[in-house]
Scaffold this motif. Structure first.
Motif, PDB file in Angstrom:
ATOM      1  N   UNK A 142       0.834  -1.205   0.000  1.00 39.57           N
ATOM      2  CA  UNK A 142       0.000   0.000   0.000  1.00 39.57           C
ATOM      3  C   UNK A 142       0.867   1.253   0.000  1.00 39.57           C
ATOM      4  N   UNK A 143       1.772   1.315   0.965  1.00 36.77           N
ATOM      5  CA  UNK A 143       2.590   2.518   1.120  1.00 36.77           C
ATOM      6  C   UNK A 143       3.530   2.706  -0.067  1.00 36.77           C
TER       7      UNK A 143
ATOM      8  N   UNK B 205      -4.784   5.754   3.301  1.00 34.19           N
ATOM      9  CA  UNK B 205      -4.860   4.879   4.471  1.00 34.19           C
ATOM     10  C   UNK B 205      -6.268   4.951   5.044  1.00 34.19           C
ATOM     11  N   UNK B 206      -6.739   3.838   5.628  1.00 35.76           N
ATOM     12  CA  UNK B 206      -8.153   3.745   6.004  1.00 35.76           C
ATOM     13  C   UNK B 206      -8.612   4.860   6.942  1.00 35.76           C
TER      14      UNK B 206
ATOM     15  N   UNK C 121     -12.002  15.267  -3.932  1.00 32.18           N
ATOM     16  CA  UNK C 121     -11.491  14.382  -2.887  1.00 32.18           C
ATOM     17  C   UNK C 121     -11.700  12.928  -3.299  1.00 32.18           C
ATOM     18  N   UNK C 122     -10.605  12.152  -3.260  1.00 33.61           N
ATOM     19  CA  UNK C 122     -10.650  10.744  -3.638  1.00 33.61           C
ATOM     20  C   UNK C 122      -9.989   9.891  -2.559  1.00 33.61           C
ATOM     21  N   UNK C 123     -10.437   8.650  -2.488  1.00 37.65           N
ATOM     22  CA  UNK C 123      -9.849   7.719  -1.524  1.00 37.65           C
ATOM     23  C   UNK C 123      -9.630   6.374  -2.203  1.00 37.65           C
ATOM     24  N   UNK C 124      -8.484   5.759  -1.927  1.00 32.99           N
ATOM     25  CA  UNK C 124      -8.180   4.432  -2.475  1.00 32.99           C
ATOM     26  C   UNK C 124      -8.368   3.368  -1.408  1.00 32.99           C
ATOM     27  N   UNK C 125      -9.103   2.317  -1.766  1.00 30.00           N
ATOM     28  CA  UNK C 125      -9.211   1.131  -0.921  1.00 30.00           C
ATOM     29  C   UNK C 125      -8.197   0.110  -1.428  1.00 30.00           C
ATOM     30  N   UNK C 126      -7.382  -0.412  -0.533  1.00 29.01           N
ATOM     31  CA  UNK C 126      -6.357  -1.369  -0.932  1.00 29.01           C
ATOM     32  C   UNK C 126      -6.596  -2.761  -0.358  1.00 29.01           C
ATOM     33  N   UNK C 127      -7.347  -2.850   0.729  1.00 28.42           N
ATOM     34  CA  UNK C 127      -7.486  -4.124   1.433  1.00 28.42           C
ATOM     35  C   UNK C 127      -8.949  -4.506   1.584  1.00 28.42           C
TER      36      UNK C 127
END
Length: 396
Positions: A25-26, A97-98, A119-125
Motif C-alpha cells: 500500500x505505502x 490509508x483507512x 477528494x478521492x480515496x483508495x481502498x487497498x485491502x
C-alpha cells in the motif's frame, strides 16, 4: 478567472498517507505520487516525516505537511490540514490509508473556499460492512473511490452503500521501462545468492504474515521430488509486517514476528538453510525478480497483487492461489497456475511442472508480460487518474 477555475489550473494533488508501516500500500501510493509528479502534477504529502513513507517523500524532494497517525481525527490536525490545502491551493486531495479518509473528509467541509477541492480515496485491502450513519456522512464528501479489481469493486459496493455509485476500478500502473531483462545483472544476483545457472530459483516477495502463506510456501520445498529439490532454491524476500517505523527503528507486529520465527525454526529443523533463503525487502528489488525463474503468490486471499504484476512484467510465470482478486491476474494455464489456498502440495506440484517444462515457463512468462502491457501500463493509469481528478493531461 473564477476561484474554481484558478484552483483547477494549479494541478496540485495532496496525498494523505499517515501510515507508519511499509508494505505494498505505502510503496505503491508513494511511487504513484512520484509518477504523477513526473507527469506534470505537483505532488504534496501529509505524512509522518519519521516513517518510511516520510523518508521516501523527503528523498524525492516532495513538499509535505508533518502529520502523525491517530486512530481518530484530532481537531488540531483538521485545522492544519485545512490550512495546508488552502495555503498551497491544492486542487485534489487523495487519501490512501483507512483512517486518513476521516481526517480529510472533515477538513474539507464547511470552509467555502475548499468546496471545489476534489477528494478521492483508495481502498487497498478487504472490506468489512460500513453501513452506519457516521460512515455514510464521512464518505459523502468523497468524490470517488478507487479499487484494484472487479471482485473488490463488488465487495465495496456490498459493504459500503455510500460508495456504491462512485467506486471505480483503477488498475495498478507499472512503469514497464523499468522491467527489462539484463543478463549480466541476473548472473550477478544469482552469484551473490550462490545459485548457479542450472538451478531453478523460485521466489516470493511478501510480508511475512500468516495471511501471506509463507509457511505453506516453505513447507512445499520438502514435498518436491528429490531430483527436483536437488536443483531448486527458494528465495523469500520480505520481513514481518511493520507496526511502526521511524528514526532508523522498526517495530514489527508481534504475531508476525512469532510467525516468522516459527518459519525459520522449521527451516533450521529440516536443515534447509542453504536451500530456502531469506532476505529482507530490497529497495531495488527488480534485479532479484530478474534472477528468478518462477514466482509464487501463496496468499490466502489477496485483493490484487502488486508483486505478482511485477513478476509478470519480468516475464516470470506465476503460481497463485485461486482466491481474492488473483484469478483476475492469473489465467490458469496461460500465464501461470491457480492453486488451492493453504495447500503446500499444490505449490510443489506447480513448481515441479515448471521444473520439467522450461518451454512452458517461457510461454507463461511471455503471456504474463503481455497481460501487464495490456492492462497495467503506468501511462494508462496516470491518464485515467487525471481524468478522474478533473485535471488536463500535460502535452509536450
Amino acid at each position: 478567472m473564477s476561484g474554481s477555475d484558478s484552483l483547477a489550473n494549479k494541478r496540485r494533488v495532496l496525498h494523505v498517507l499517515t501510515s507508519e508501516a511499509w508494505g505494498g500500500l505505502e510503496y505503491y501510493a508513494c511511487t504513484l505520487a512520484v509518477a504523477l509528479h513526473k507527469a506534470g502534477v505537483e505532488s504534496y504529502f501529509a505524512c509522518n516525516p519519521e516513517s518510511r513513507v516520510g523518508e521516501f517523500v523527503q528523498a524525492h524532494g516532495l513538499p509535505y505537511l508533518p502529520l502523525f497517525h491517530r486512530r481518530l481525527p484530532h481537531p488540531s490536525d483538521v485545522v492544519r490540514l485545512r490550512r495546508f490545502v488552502a495555503g498551497n491551493q491544492i486542487s485534489v486531495v487523495h487519501s490512501h490509508y483507512h483512517s486518513d479518509v476521516w481526517l480529510a473528509s472533515i477538513a474539507l467541509r464547511w470552509k467555502a473556499s475548499l468546496r471545489t477541492v476534489r477528494f478521492f480515496h483508495s481502498f487497498y485491502m478487504g472490506m468489512i460492512p460500513k453501513r452506519d450513519f457516521l460512515h455514510a456522512w464521512i464518505y459523502r464528501r468523497v468524490d470517488g473511490f478507487f479499487v484494484s479489481s472487479r471482485k473488490f469493486l463488488d465487495e465495496v459496493k456490498e459493504c459500503i452503500p455510500a460508495a456504491a455509485n462512485k467506486a471505480y476500478v483503477l488498475p495498478y500502473g507499472r512503469d514497464l521501462s523499468q522491467f527489462q531483462h539484463d543478463f549480466s545483472r541476473r548472473a550477478a544476483v544469482r552469484k551473490s545468492l550462490n545459485v548457479d545457472k542450472d538451478t531453478l530459483l523460485v521466489g516470493v516477495v511478501a510480508r511475512i504474515d500468516p495471511g501471506k502463506g509463507i509457511r505453506e510456501f516453505v513447507e512445499s520445498y520438502l514435498l518436491l521430488p528429490d531430483d527436483v529439490r536437488e536443483h531448486t532454491v527458494y528465495l523469500v524476500m520480505g520481513e514481518p509486517t511493520i507496526k511502526r517505523s521511524g528514526l532508523g527503528r522498526v517495530v514489527y507486529e508481534p504475531a508476525c514476528e512469532v510467525y516468522s520465527e516459527e518459519i525459520h525454526k522449521f527451516v533450521k529443523l529440516h536443515r534447509l538453510e542453504g536451500r530456502v533463503r531469506f532476505i529482507g525487502f530490497q529497495r531495488d528489488y527488480i534485479p532479484f525478480l530478474d534472477a528468478m525463474d518462477v514466482f509464487v503468490l501463496p496468499s490466502h486471499a489477496e485483493t490484487y497483487s502488486l508483486s505478482a504484476l511485477d513478476a509478470m512484467a519480468m516475464n516470470l510465470p506465476v503460481v497463485g492461489t485461486d482466491s481474492g482478486g488473483t484469478p483476475e491476474q492469473i489465467k490458469d494455464g496461460v500465464n501461470g497456475f491457480l492453486i488451492e489456498p493453504k495447500n503446500a502440495a499444490a505449490i510443489a506440484a506447480a513448481i515441479q511442472r515448471y521444473y520439467f517444462d522450461p518451454k512452458l515457463r517461457k510461454e507463461h512468462g511471455i503471456n504474463g508480460r503481455r497481460f501487464v502491457e495490456s492492462n497495467h501500463d503506468l501511462r494508462q493509469t496516470i491518464s485515467r487518474m487525471l481524468s478522474f481528478y478533473g485535471l488536463p493531461e500535460v502535452t509536450s
